[in-house]
Design an enzyme around this catalytic site. Structure first.
Site, PDB file in Angstrom:
ATOM      1  N   CYS A   1       0.825  -1.202   0.000  1.00 24.77           N
ATOM      2  CA  CYS A   1       0.000   0.000   0.000  1.00 24.77           C
ATOM      3  C   CYS A   1       0.868   1.265   0.000  1.00 24.77           C
ATOM      4  CB  CYS A   1      -0.992  -0.017   1.161  1.00 24.77           C
ATOM      5  SG  CYS A   1      -2.387   1.124   0.914  1.00 24.77           S
TER       6      CYS A   1
ATOM      7  N   HIS B   1      -3.514  -5.039   0.555  1.00 22.40           N
ATOM      8  CA  HIS B   1      -2.997  -5.403   1.873  1.00 22.40           C
ATOM      9  C   HIS B   1      -2.955  -6.924   2.023  1.00 22.40           C
ATOM     10  CE1 HIS B   1      -2.756  -1.504   4.055  1.00 22.40           C
ATOM     11  NE2 HIS B   1      -3.594  -1.129   3.097  1.00 22.40           N
TER      12      HIS B   1
ATOM     13  N   GLU C   1      -1.230  -8.622   4.084  1.00 19.94           N
ATOM     14  CA  GLU C   1      -1.024  -9.057   5.467  1.00 19.94           C
ATOM     15  C   GLU C   1      -2.315  -9.512   6.130  1.00 19.94           C
ATOM     16  OE1 GLU C   1      -1.654  -4.538   5.860  1.00 19.94           O
ATOM     17  OE2 GLU C   1      -0.924  -5.981   4.378  1.00 19.94           O
TER      18      GLU C   1
END
Length: 263
Positions: free
Chosen positions: A117, A225, A227
Protein backbone atom coordinates in the site's frame (compact mmCIF):
# COMPACT_ATOMS: atom_id res chain seq x y z
CA UNK A 1 17.35 -24.45 0.37
CA UNK A 2 18.85 -25.00 3.85
CA UNK A 3 17.49 -22.64 6.49
CA UNK A 4 19.50 -20.65 8.99
CA UNK A 5 18.61 -21.90 12.53
CA UNK A 6 18.31 -18.27 13.63
CA UNK A 7 15.20 -16.66 12.29
CA UNK A 8 16.17 -13.83 9.93
CA UNK A 9 15.05 -10.37 11.00
CA UNK A 10 12.45 -8.46 9.00
CA UNK A 11 12.31 -4.78 9.88
CA UNK A 12 8.70 -3.63 9.86
CA UNK A 13 8.35 0.06 9.08
CA UNK A 14 6.23 1.74 11.74
CA UNK A 15 3.90 4.71 11.54
CA UNK A 16 3.71 7.70 13.87
CA UNK A 17 0.62 7.42 16.02
CA UNK A 18 -1.04 9.09 18.99
CA UNK A 19 -2.44 6.83 21.69
CA UNK A 20 -5.58 8.38 23.21
CA UNK A 21 -4.92 11.38 20.94
CA UNK A 22 -2.03 12.54 23.11
CA UNK A 23 0.72 9.94 23.68
CA UNK A 24 3.15 9.69 20.73
CA UNK A 25 4.04 6.17 19.62
CA UNK A 26 5.60 4.24 16.76
CA UNK A 27 2.89 1.76 15.77
CA UNK A 28 2.68 -1.34 13.62
CA UNK A 29 -0.31 -3.53 12.86
CA UNK A 30 -0.39 -6.93 14.56
CA UNK A 31 -1.32 -8.54 11.23
CA UNK A 32 2.01 -7.38 9.76
CA UNK A 33 3.97 -9.11 12.52
CA UNK A 34 1.86 -12.26 12.21
CA UNK A 35 2.44 -12.45 8.46
CA UNK A 36 6.19 -12.03 8.90
CA UNK A 37 6.44 -14.57 11.74
CA UNK A 38 3.94 -17.22 10.68
CA UNK A 39 4.10 -17.10 6.87
CA UNK A 40 7.51 -15.64 5.99
CA UNK A 41 9.10 -17.53 8.90
CA UNK A 42 11.09 -14.52 10.09
CA UNK A 43 11.50 -12.50 13.28
CA UNK A 44 9.38 -9.32 13.12
CA UNK A 45 11.14 -6.20 14.43
CA UNK A 46 9.29 -2.89 14.55
CA UNK A 47 11.39 0.01 13.27
CA UNK A 48 10.83 3.53 14.61
CA UNK A 49 10.53 5.65 11.48
CA UNK A 50 12.55 8.61 12.65
CA UNK A 51 15.99 9.48 11.21
CA UNK A 52 17.04 10.94 14.58
CA UNK A 53 16.70 7.46 16.08
CA UNK A 54 17.90 5.13 13.32
CA UNK A 55 20.13 5.33 10.26
CA UNK A 56 19.79 3.47 6.99
CA UNK A 57 23.24 1.95 7.52
CA UNK A 58 22.23 0.55 10.92
CA UNK A 59 19.00 -0.88 9.57
CA UNK A 60 20.75 -2.61 6.69
CA UNK A 61 23.15 -4.20 9.18
CA UNK A 62 20.58 -5.29 11.78
CA UNK A 63 17.78 -6.44 9.45
CA UNK A 64 17.85 -9.06 6.71
CA UNK A 65 14.78 -7.72 4.90
CA UNK A 66 12.08 -5.09 5.25
CA UNK A 67 8.30 -4.89 5.17
CA UNK A 68 7.24 -1.47 3.90
CA UNK A 69 3.82 -1.23 5.51
CA UNK A 70 0.69 0.67 4.71
CA UNK A 71 -0.26 3.77 6.67
CA UNK A 72 -2.73 6.64 6.68
CA UNK A 73 -0.19 9.46 6.05
CA UNK A 74 0.96 9.83 2.44
CA UNK A 75 4.38 10.42 0.91
CA UNK A 76 4.93 14.18 0.78
CA UNK A 77 4.56 15.43 -2.84
CA UNK A 78 7.79 17.40 -2.60
CA UNK A 79 9.52 14.01 -2.75
CA UNK A 80 8.36 13.74 -6.38
CA UNK A 81 8.55 17.40 -7.33
CA UNK A 82 4.97 18.54 -6.76
CA UNK A 83 3.28 21.08 -4.50
CA UNK A 84 1.27 20.08 -1.46
CA UNK A 85 -2.52 20.41 -1.79
CA UNK A 86 -5.43 19.52 0.53
CA UNK A 87 -6.09 16.47 -1.67
CA UNK A 88 -2.72 15.00 -0.64
CA UNK A 89 -4.01 14.46 2.91
CA UNK A 90 -1.74 14.03 5.91
CA UNK A 91 1.98 13.27 5.85
CA UNK A 92 4.74 11.59 7.84
CA UNK A 93 7.93 13.38 6.83
CA UNK A 94 10.04 11.40 9.30
CA UNK A 95 8.96 8.15 7.68
CA UNK A 96 9.77 9.60 4.24
CA UNK A 97 13.27 10.41 5.48
CA UNK A 98 13.85 6.79 6.53
CA UNK A 99 12.08 4.70 3.92
CA UNK A 100 12.98 6.44 0.67
CA UNK A 101 16.77 6.19 1.08
CA UNK A 102 16.33 2.72 2.62
CA UNK A 103 14.51 1.50 -0.51
CA UNK A 104 17.22 2.85 -2.80
CA UNK A 105 19.92 1.20 -0.69
CA UNK A 106 18.09 -2.15 -0.70
CA UNK A 107 17.67 -2.03 -4.48
CA UNK A 108 21.39 -1.35 -4.93
CA UNK A 109 22.46 -4.11 -2.51
CA UNK A 110 19.87 -6.70 -3.50
CA UNK A 111 18.50 -6.77 0.06
CA UNK A 112 14.87 -7.95 -0.03
CA UNK A 113 11.82 -5.88 0.74
CA UNK A 114 8.08 -6.27 0.29
CA UNK A 115 6.08 -3.08 -0.29
CA UNK A 116 2.43 -2.85 0.80
CA UNK A 117 0.00 0.00 0.00
CA UNK A 118 1.88 3.14 1.13
CA UNK A 119 5.03 1.01 0.87
CA UNK A 120 4.14 0.25 -2.76
CA UNK A 121 3.86 3.99 -3.39
CA UNK A 122 7.12 4.65 -1.53
CA UNK A 123 8.97 2.25 -3.83
CA UNK A 124 7.72 4.15 -6.87
CA UNK A 125 8.63 7.55 -5.40
CA UNK A 126 12.05 6.35 -4.20
CA UNK A 127 12.79 5.20 -7.75
CA UNK A 128 11.75 8.50 -9.36
CA UNK A 129 8.00 8.05 -9.90
CA UNK A 130 5.00 10.23 -9.04
CA UNK A 131 1.59 9.74 -7.42
CA UNK A 132 -2.00 10.82 -7.95
CA UNK A 133 -3.31 12.36 -4.70
CA UNK A 134 -6.85 11.01 -5.16
CA UNK A 135 -7.42 8.40 -7.85
CA UNK A 136 -11.21 8.23 -7.35
CA UNK A 137 -11.40 11.74 -8.84
CA UNK A 138 -9.79 10.63 -12.11
CA UNK A 139 -12.11 9.92 -15.07
CA UNK A 140 -13.02 6.25 -15.31
CA UNK A 141 -11.42 5.30 -12.00
CA UNK A 142 -13.15 3.56 -9.11
CA UNK A 143 -13.12 4.42 -5.42
CA UNK A 144 -10.36 2.25 -3.93
CA UNK A 145 -10.61 3.69 -0.43
CA UNK A 146 -11.37 1.62 2.65
CA UNK A 147 -15.10 1.40 3.32
CA UNK A 148 -15.90 3.91 6.09
CA UNK A 149 -18.14 1.53 8.03
CA UNK A 150 -18.30 -2.13 8.93
CA UNK A 151 -16.16 -4.73 10.68
CA UNK A 152 -12.51 -5.34 9.87
CA UNK A 153 -13.60 -8.39 7.90
CA UNK A 154 -15.87 -6.19 5.81
CA UNK A 155 -13.24 -3.48 5.33
CA UNK A 156 -10.59 -6.00 4.23
CA UNK A 157 -12.98 -8.05 2.09
CA UNK A 158 -11.98 -8.92 -1.49
CA UNK A 159 -13.22 -6.10 -3.71
CA UNK A 160 -11.74 -6.31 -7.20
CA UNK A 161 -9.62 -8.35 -9.57
CA UNK A 162 -5.97 -7.72 -10.30
CA UNK A 163 -4.64 -8.90 -13.66
CA UNK A 164 -0.93 -9.66 -14.02
CA UNK A 165 1.34 -9.57 -17.05
CA UNK A 166 1.57 -12.89 -18.88
CA UNK A 167 4.75 -14.63 -17.74
CA UNK A 168 5.67 -11.84 -15.29
CA UNK A 169 6.98 -12.48 -11.77
CA UNK A 170 3.55 -12.26 -10.12
CA UNK A 171 2.04 -14.63 -12.70
CA UNK A 172 4.90 -17.08 -12.16
CA UNK A 173 4.73 -16.82 -8.37
CA UNK A 174 0.96 -17.15 -8.02
CA UNK A 175 0.33 -19.48 -10.95
CA UNK A 176 -2.51 -17.39 -12.34
CA UNK A 177 -2.99 -14.11 -14.18
CA UNK A 178 -6.07 -13.01 -12.20
CA UNK A 179 -6.57 -12.78 -8.46
CA UNK A 180 -9.01 -11.08 -6.12
CA UNK A 181 -7.71 -8.52 -3.63
CA UNK A 182 -8.87 -6.08 -1.00
CA UNK A 183 -8.64 -2.33 -1.59
CA UNK A 184 -7.92 0.32 1.05
CA UNK A 185 -6.06 3.22 -0.59
CA UNK A 186 -6.77 6.70 -1.87
CA UNK A 187 -3.58 7.53 -3.76
CA UNK A 188 -2.05 5.65 -6.66
CA UNK A 189 0.81 5.68 -9.12
CA UNK A 190 0.66 8.43 -11.74
CA UNK A 191 4.04 8.03 -13.45
CA UNK A 192 6.17 4.93 -12.78
CA UNK A 193 9.81 5.55 -11.97
CA UNK A 194 12.26 4.78 -14.81
CA UNK A 195 13.02 1.32 -13.38
CA UNK A 196 9.56 0.56 -12.04
CA UNK A 197 7.71 -2.16 -13.93
CA UNK A 198 3.95 -2.25 -13.37
CA UNK A 199 3.07 -5.95 -13.39
CA UNK A 200 -0.58 -5.90 -12.26
CA UNK A 201 -3.64 -3.68 -12.74
CA UNK A 202 -7.13 -3.27 -11.30
CA UNK A 203 -10.01 -3.34 -13.82
CA UNK A 204 -10.04 0.49 -13.93
CA UNK A 205 -6.35 0.61 -14.89
CA UNK A 206 -4.97 1.45 -11.45
CA UNK A 207 -1.48 -0.07 -10.95
CA UNK A 208 -1.62 -2.77 -8.28
CA UNK A 209 1.67 -4.72 -8.49
CA UNK A 210 5.24 -3.73 -9.36
CA UNK A 211 8.88 -4.70 -9.24
CA UNK A 212 12.14 -2.85 -9.86
CA UNK A 213 13.71 -3.65 -13.23
CA UNK A 214 17.18 -5.23 -13.03
CA UNK A 215 17.23 -5.15 -9.24
CA UNK A 216 19.30 -8.07 -7.95
CA UNK A 217 16.98 -8.77 -5.02
CA UNK A 218 13.31 -9.26 -4.12
CA UNK A 219 11.39 -6.01 -4.79
CA UNK A 220 7.81 -7.21 -5.32
CA UNK A 221 5.31 -4.66 -4.03
CA UNK A 222 1.51 -4.48 -4.07
CA UNK A 223 -1.10 -1.77 -3.67
CA UNK A 224 -3.46 -4.01 -1.67
CA UNK A 225 -3.00 -5.40 1.87
CA UNK A 226 -1.78 -9.03 1.72
CA UNK A 227 -1.02 -9.06 5.47
CA UNK A 228 -4.75 -9.50 6.12
CA UNK A 229 -5.43 -13.23 6.60
CA UNK A 230 -1.97 -13.92 5.16
CA UNK A 231 -1.77 -17.48 6.49
CA UNK A 232 -4.94 -18.55 4.69
CA UNK A 233 -5.39 -16.30 1.67
CA UNK A 234 -4.27 -18.04 -1.57
CA UNK A 235 -2.66 -14.83 -2.86
CA UNK A 236 -1.12 -13.53 0.36
CA UNK A 237 0.44 -16.76 1.55
CA UNK A 238 2.69 -17.43 -1.49
CA UNK A 239 3.66 -13.75 -1.63
CA UNK A 240 4.85 -13.70 1.99
CA UNK A 241 6.38 -17.16 1.63
CA UNK A 242 8.45 -16.02 -1.37
CA UNK A 243 9.50 -12.90 0.52
CA UNK A 244 10.51 -15.10 3.44
CA UNK A 245 12.61 -17.32 1.18
CA UNK A 246 14.45 -14.26 -0.12
CA UNK A 247 15.07 -12.99 3.42
CA UNK A 248 16.32 -16.41 4.56
CA UNK A 249 18.67 -16.52 1.59
CA UNK A 250 20.05 -13.07 2.40
CA UNK A 251 20.57 -14.04 6.06
CA UNK A 252 22.42 -17.18 4.94
CA UNK A 253 24.86 -15.04 2.97
CA UNK A 254 23.43 -15.82 -0.47
CA UNK A 255 23.49 -12.88 -2.85
CA UNK A 256 21.14 -13.05 -5.86
CA UNK A 257 22.47 -12.69 -9.38
CA UNK A 258 21.69 -9.45 -11.23
CA UNK A 259 18.06 -9.34 -12.31
CA UNK A 260 17.22 -12.85 -11.06
CA UNK A 261 14.07 -11.83 -9.20
CA UNK A 262 13.06 -8.80 -11.27
CA UNK A 263 11.95 -10.18 -14.61
Amino acid sequence: MSRNPRRPVVGIISNSHLINDEYPAHAGGTMNSCAVAHVAGCLPLLIPSDPSLVTVEELLEVCDGFLLTGGRPNVHPSEYGEEETPAHGSFDRLRDAVTLPLIRACVARGQPFLGVCRGFQEVNVAMGGTLHPEIRELPGRDNHRMPPHGTLEEKFALRHKVTFTEGGPFHRLLGTREVMTNSLHGQGIKTPGPRIVIDGWAPDGTPEALFVRDAPGFTLSVQWHPEWNAANDPVSRPLFAAFGEAVHAWAAGERPAEGRLSA
